[in-house]
Design a protein around this motif. Structure first.
Motif, mmCIF file in Angstrom:
data_model
loop_
_atom_site.group_PDB
_atom_site.id
_atom_site.type_symbol
_atom_site.label_atom_id
_atom_site.label_comp_id
_atom_site.label_asym_id
_atom_site.label_seq_id
_atom_site.Cartn_x
_atom_site.Cartn_y
_atom_site.Cartn_z
ATOM 1 N N VAL A 52 33.765 26.399 25.274
ATOM 2 C CA VAL A 52 32.924 27.539 24.901
ATOM 3 C C VAL A 52 33.727 28.820 25.079
ATOM 4 O O VAL A 52 34.283 29.052 26.157
ATOM 5 C CB VAL A 52 31.641 27.600 25.753
ATOM 6 C CG1 VAL A 52 30.835 28.843 25.416
ATOM 7 C CG2 VAL A 52 30.792 26.355 25.545
ATOM 8 N N PRO A 53 33.823 29.672 24.049
ATOM 9 C CA PRO A 53 34.582 30.927 24.174
ATOM 10 C C PRO A 53 33.886 31.920 25.106
ATOM 11 O O PRO A 53 32.661 31.982 25.159
ATOM 12 C CB PRO A 53 34.623 31.468 22.747
ATOM 13 C CG PRO A 53 34.188 30.338 21.871
ATOM 14 C CD PRO A 53 33.305 29.470 22.696
ATOM 15 N N SER A 80 34.507 22.610 34.406
ATOM 16 C CA SER A 80 33.787 21.353 34.548
ATOM 17 C C SER A 80 32.752 21.447 35.652
ATOM 18 O O SER A 80 33.005 22.028 36.711
ATOM 19 C CB SER A 80 34.766 20.212 34.846
ATOM 20 O OG SER A 80 34.076 19.023 35.097
ATOM 21 N N GLU A 81 31.588 20.880 35.380
ATOM 22 C CA GLU A 81 30.510 20.892 36.367
ATOM 23 C C GLU A 81 30.599 19.697 37.311
ATOM 24 O O GLU A 81 29.758 19.515 38.179
ATOM 25 C CB GLU A 81 29.165 20.883 35.626
ATOM 26 C CG GLU A 81 28.970 22.129 34.761
ATOM 27 C CD GLU A 81 27.980 21.905 33.635
ATOM 28 O OE1 GLU A 81 27.471 20.779 33.516
ATOM 29 O OE2 GLU A 81 27.724 22.864 32.891
ATOM 30 N N ILE A 85 35.897 12.508 42.395
ATOM 31 C CA ILE A 85 37.281 12.309 42.806
ATOM 32 C C ILE A 85 38.213 12.306 41.593
ATOM 33 O O ILE A 85 39.362 12.745 41.677
ATOM 34 C CB ILE A 85 37.432 10.994 43.608
ATOM 35 C CG1 ILE A 85 38.842 10.894 44.204
ATOM 36 C CG2 ILE A 85 37.099 9.788 42.746
ATOM 37 C CD1 ILE A 85 38.999 9.746 45.166
ATOM 38 N N VAL A 86 37.716 11.838 40.431
ATOM 39 C CA VAL A 86 38.532 11.848 39.215
ATOM 40 C C VAL A 86 38.812 13.272 38.777
ATOM 41 O O VAL A 86 39.940 13.617 38.394
ATOM 42 C CB VAL A 86 37.834 11.064 38.086
ATOM 43 C CG1 VAL A 86 38.623 11.181 36.791
ATOM 44 C CG2 VAL A 86 37.678 9.606 38.476
ATOM 45 N N HIS A 87 37.806 14.153 38.856
ATOM 46 C CA HIS A 87 38.021 15.551 38.499
ATOM 47 C C HIS A 87 38.988 16.214 39.471
ATOM 48 O O HIS A 87 39.839 17.022 39.069
ATOM 49 C CB HIS A 87 36.703 16.316 38.486
ATOM 50 C CG HIS A 87 36.855 17.757 38.114
ATOM 51 N ND1 HIS A 87 36.855 18.766 39.043
ATOM 52 C CD2 HIS A 87 37.073 18.353 36.909
ATOM 53 C CE1 HIS A 87 37.034 19.918 38.448
ATOM 54 N NE2 HIS A 87 37.171 19.701 37.160
ATOM 55 N N GLN A 88 38.902 15.885 40.751
ATOM 56 C CA GLN A 88 39.822 16.453 41.724
ATOM 57 C C GLN A 88 41.250 15.977 41.472
ATOM 58 O O GLN A 88 42.213 16.726 41.640
ATOM 59 C CB GLN A 88 39.366 16.097 43.140
ATOM 60 C CG GLN A 88 38.070 16.800 43.523
ATOM 61 C CD GLN A 88 37.600 16.432 44.911
ATOM 62 O OE1 GLN A 88 38.395 16.115 45.784
ATOM 63 N NE2 GLN A 88 36.293 16.458 45.121
ATOM 64 N N PHE A 89 41.386 14.710 41.040
ATOM 65 C CA PHE A 89 42.715 14.222 40.669
ATOM 66 C C PHE A 89 43.244 14.999 39.470
ATOM 67 O O PHE A 89 44.413 15.393 39.433
ATOM 68 C CB PHE A 89 42.680 12.735 40.315
ATOM 69 C CG PHE A 89 43.875 12.285 39.521
ATOM 70 C CD1 PHE A 89 45.092 12.086 40.154
ATOM 71 C CD2 PHE A 89 43.791 12.103 38.152
ATOM 72 C CE1 PHE A 89 46.206 11.710 39.420
ATOM 73 C CE2 PHE A 89 44.899 11.714 37.425
ATOM 74 C CZ PHE A 89 46.106 11.514 38.058
ATOM 75 N N HIS A 174 36.576 25.248 29.394
ATOM 76 C CA HIS A 174 36.660 23.838 29.015
ATOM 77 C C HIS A 174 35.825 23.025 29.998
ATOM 78 O O HIS A 174 36.085 23.051 31.201
ATOM 79 C CB HIS A 174 38.122 23.392 29.042
ATOM 80 C CG HIS A 174 38.379 22.157 28.249
ATOM 81 N ND1 HIS A 174 39.641 21.656 28.041
ATOM 82 C CD2 HIS A 174 37.533 21.320 27.601
ATOM 83 C CE1 HIS A 174 39.562 20.567 27.298
ATOM 84 N NE2 HIS A 174 38.292 20.337 27.031
ATOM 85 N N TYR A 175 34.853 22.287 29.493
ATOM 86 C CA TYR A 175 33.907 21.591 30.362
ATOM 87 C C TYR A 175 34.240 20.118 30.592
ATOM 88 O O TYR A 175 33.607 19.461 31.404
ATOM 89 C CB TYR A 175 32.488 21.714 29.795
ATOM 90 C CG TYR A 175 31.906 23.085 29.995
ATOM 91 C CD1 TYR A 175 31.119 23.382 31.090
ATOM 92 C CD2 TYR A 175 32.181 24.103 29.090
ATOM 93 C CE1 TYR A 175 30.595 24.641 31.282
ATOM 94 C CE2 TYR A 175 31.664 25.382 29.274
ATOM 95 C CZ TYR A 175 30.871 25.636 30.369
ATOM 96 O OH TYR A 175 30.360 26.900 30.555
ATOM 97 N N PHE A 176 35.222 19.575 29.906
ATOM 98 C CA PHE A 176 35.676 18.200 30.130
ATOM 99 C C PHE A 176 34.496 17.220 30.215
ATOM 100 O O PHE A 176 34.258 16.592 31.235
ATOM 101 C CB PHE A 176 36.518 18.102 31.413
ATOM 102 C CG PHE A 176 37.749 18.936 31.372
ATOM 103 C CD1 PHE A 176 38.859 18.517 30.651
ATOM 104 C CD2 PHE A 176 37.811 20.145 32.045
ATOM 105 C CE1 PHE A 176 40.002 19.291 30.594
ATOM 106 C CE2 PHE A 176 38.961 20.926 32.001
ATOM 107 C CZ PHE A 176 40.056 20.496 31.277
ATOM 108 N N LEU A 177 33.775 17.086 29.118
ATOM 109 C CA LEU A 177 32.585 16.236 29.110
ATOM 110 C C LEU A 177 32.921 14.762 29.310
ATOM 111 O O LEU A 177 32.088 13.983 29.728
ATOM 112 C CB LEU A 177 31.827 16.419 27.793
ATOM 113 C CG LEU A 177 31.266 17.824 27.542
ATOM 114 C CD1 LEU A 177 30.505 17.847 26.223
ATOM 115 C CD2 LEU A 177 30.352 18.256 28.678
ATOM 116 N N ARG A 178 34.164 14.373 28.974
ATOM 117 C CA ARG A 178 34.528 12.957 29.075
ATOM 118 C C ARG A 178 35.440 12.697 30.278
ATOM 119 O O ARG A 178 36.239 11.771 30.265
ATOM 120 C CB ARG A 178 35.217 12.510 27.785
ATOM 121 C CG ARG A 178 34.309 12.573 26.578
ATOM 122 C CD ARG A 178 35.048 12.172 25.318
ATOM 123 N NE ARG A 178 36.136 13.091 25.037
ATOM 124 C CZ ARG A 178 35.975 14.241 24.396
ATOM 125 N NH1 ARG A 178 34.789 14.619 23.988
ATOM 126 N NH2 ARG A 178 37.002 15.020 24.153
#
Length: 287
Positions: A52-53, A80-81, A85-89, A174-178
């Protein structure tokens, strides 16, 4: 390619956008090429499907585009919301590589008042139509349908002699939905490895010479980066001895994800090398 965040971006510019298309079962490269063919504006800007801009994005684009016939990349902020642990990696990995990218950029200098960069970011870049039309096809739908398409384009931009300029005020979130274990660690690491192998084989030079992915491989495999992983293992051992079992387990899981990422990256690299040789062999037979 259509996601919830994409609709938010479209709605935020609804007064300025005359029409848009929804493509089902499409790759990112195909969707972007589709949009290029049907667009009519003098400036073309590209986002990811989960970005989202920020306010001021279009103003920064208009201001930079007046500089001349160059390619421009904006700034992407992780919004990212998730706090898994994957997001922290992912954050840990990005911090390691981003520092090296920024250090590399600092040696490129400035041009027309903007920091020069050596690759675009497919999720936030823009360019004038005349400059874009000199690159055909813009995105390779066959070799890079959804991962590394930006790096492939960057290499071709640099080969053609164009400059890439960094515009920090053109910000997207960037919200990294996946962003899950299957998509990030298994799927994306494999396809990033495949892309790196293709870049390497295509150019017949050292992996370290080829843009974002070449440096990513070098960064991850450098001794000081492997030392980060060994430090995590040692910290987990100390926590276990101190009977902080929950924290020790967390460290073990983090190390497991790191090792899996490198393993699947390596498998992807091997797959990419074999695929490249097979394509060459098939082309010779057809000729």
């Amino acid at each position: 390619v259509f996601q919830r965040k994409t609709r938010m971006a479209v709605d935020s510019f609804s007064s300025k956008i005359t029409r848009y298309w929804k493509l089902s079962h499409s790759s990112a490269s195909r969707a972007r090429n589709f949009g290029i063919k049907r667009s009519t504006g003098d400036i073309l800007a590209f986002l990811d499907d989960d970005s989202v801009p920020e306010s001021g994005w279009t103003q920064a684009i208009n201001q930079a585009a007046g500089v001349g016939p160059y390619w421009f990349r904006g700034q992407c902020i992780d919004a990212s919301e998730s706090n898994t642990i994957v997001h922290q990696f992912y954050t840990f990995y990005k911090e390691l590589t981003t520092r090296d990218f920024q250090r590399q950029w600092s040696t490129l200098g400035h041009f027309k008042g903007y920091q020069m960069a050596d690759f675009i970011q497919a999720g936030n870049f823009f360019v004038g139509r005349e400059t874009l039309e000199s690159m055909h096809p813009v995105f390779d739908e066959h070799l890079f349908p959804f991962i590394a398409e930006g790096t492939d384009l960057s290499l071709r931009i640099r080969k053609s002699g164009y400059q890439i300029l960094y515009v920090p005020k053109a910000i997207i979130k960037h919200y990294f939905l996946r962003l899950g274990y299957k998509n990030l660690v298994l799927r994306e690491s494999f396809w990033y490895g495949r892309a790196t192998a293709i870049f390497h084989k295509r150019s017949q030079h050292s992996v370290a010479a080829y843009g974002q992915f070449g440096r990513t491989v070098s960064v991850v495999l450098k001794r000081r980066k492997i030392t980060h992983i060994s430090n995590l293992i040692y910290e987990g051992y100390v926590l276990f001895r101190m009977k902080h079992f929950r924290d020790a387990l967390y460290n073990c899981l983090f190390v497991f994800i790191c090792i899996n990422y490198l393993l699947f990256f390596g498998l992807g690299f091997l797959y990419g090398a074999l695929e490249y040789h097979w394509r060459e062999y098939a082309a010779r037979i057809l000729v």
